[in-house]
Write an enzyme that holds these catalytic residues in place. Sequence first.
Site, PDB file in Angstrom:
ATOM      1  CE1 TYR A  71      46.705  36.609  35.391  1.00 14.42           C
ATOM      2  CE2 TYR A  71      45.340  36.435  34.070  1.00 14.42           C
ATOM      3  CZ  TYR A  71      45.590  36.695  34.747  1.00 14.42           C
ATOM      4  OH  TYR A  71      45.241  36.747  36.095  1.00 14.42           O
ATOM      5  CG  ASP A 128      48.310  41.018  35.013  1.00 12.60           C
ATOM      6  OD1 ASP A 128      49.359  41.043  36.043  1.00 12.60           O
ATOM      7  OD2 ASP A 128      47.226  41.477  35.398  1.00 12.60           O
ATOM      8  CD  GLU A 152      42.274  35.293  37.094  1.00 10.64           C
ATOM      9  OE1 GLU A 152      42.391  35.915  36.236  1.00 10.64           O
ATOM     10  OE2 GLU A 152      42.491  35.313  38.215  1.00 10.64           O
TER      11      GLU A 152
END
Length: 356
Positions: A128, A146, A45
């Site tokens: 996020y 996102d 991520e």
Amino acid sequence: MRDEELSAALLRWYDANARVMPWRVGPEARRSGQRPDPYGVWLSEVMLQQTTVAAVRDYFRRFTERWPTVGDLAAAEDGQVMAEWAGLGYYARARNLLKCARAVVSDHGGRFPETAAALRALPGVGPYTAAAIAAIAFDEPATVVDGNVERVVARLFAVETPLPAAKPELTAHAAALTPRTRPGDHAQAMMDLGATICTPRNPACGICPLVTACRARAAGIAARLPAKAPKPVKPTRRGTAFVGLRGDGAALLERRPDRGLLGGMLGWPGGEWSEAPLDPAPPAPGNWRRVGEVRHTFTHFHLVLEVQAARLAPDAAAGTGTFVPRDSFSPADLPTVMRKAHDIARGALEGDGADG
DNA sequence: CAATCGTGGGT
DNA sequence: TACCCAAGATT
């Protein structure tokens, strides 16, 4: 369609069309009880922030091979991690990656916190990333927003407000769509849909599982959503890079300060980068000559970097920077703009007929 | 809130 | 060529 029906249709589509990625547990294995490693979820991520999947794959593989656990990464030397990150960009991510790994070890016993709220407190983990890790690794029904999700819901609900002002409204829509079961698959489904069907330019509405519910499609405005504020023009800055190479292969480099552009990375000595820079002094005595220039574009300015090169004497004294021995330096350890300068200089110096 | 912070690929 | 864009965070 009600929100629950939208979510169900999306998950059916995901079950048949999920993209395969090294850090991901597919929907079939996921429903048989398998969970992804939180370390891999977190690492991927962070790497994927503003970065394409294609660019991330090899970096993810190299990081997990070299540092298989968060404890391994926490114990790594800063310079080794920065070198491994070189070329991926946004280097604050790498600095925060190390801070975060060390915080997980020192403050959480080497295990990642399992809620979005606790994850959010870690360095480099924003709204996020916290939601994504919580949903994907720990099944928390967190709202993951996102760029893909923004685009999908902007179109689904025909939100014409430009970004970033539209963000709260888009987040509210995304939250309403998030199911209590399979929240991780839902998040990944939204992102896969945005990346493969609901794309920025020419969305493939004909094969979209949500087409019958899409208000932007019905209004014929899907391709121009989400609206975005116009972008300012980029100024051009100029600068100089002194690429000094010694006969034994050592390179005259300096570690850039942690704050600011290319922070924490190795780079060639040189003066400031500005629209009208002063002529910088060479970092060591030598037969410096101009061998070319690098044109490189950063997020908010263009750079024209004049490359000066010299083969330095074995006993040359470095006024600026440090000689890094050949054994502990590779051009791949440099940020891309610095690697470009190296490649130009090395080509020119080799052209002199001496060896490298 | 607006600015800062990289890079490579697609159009 | 020039612009847009990609799983954003920090200050």
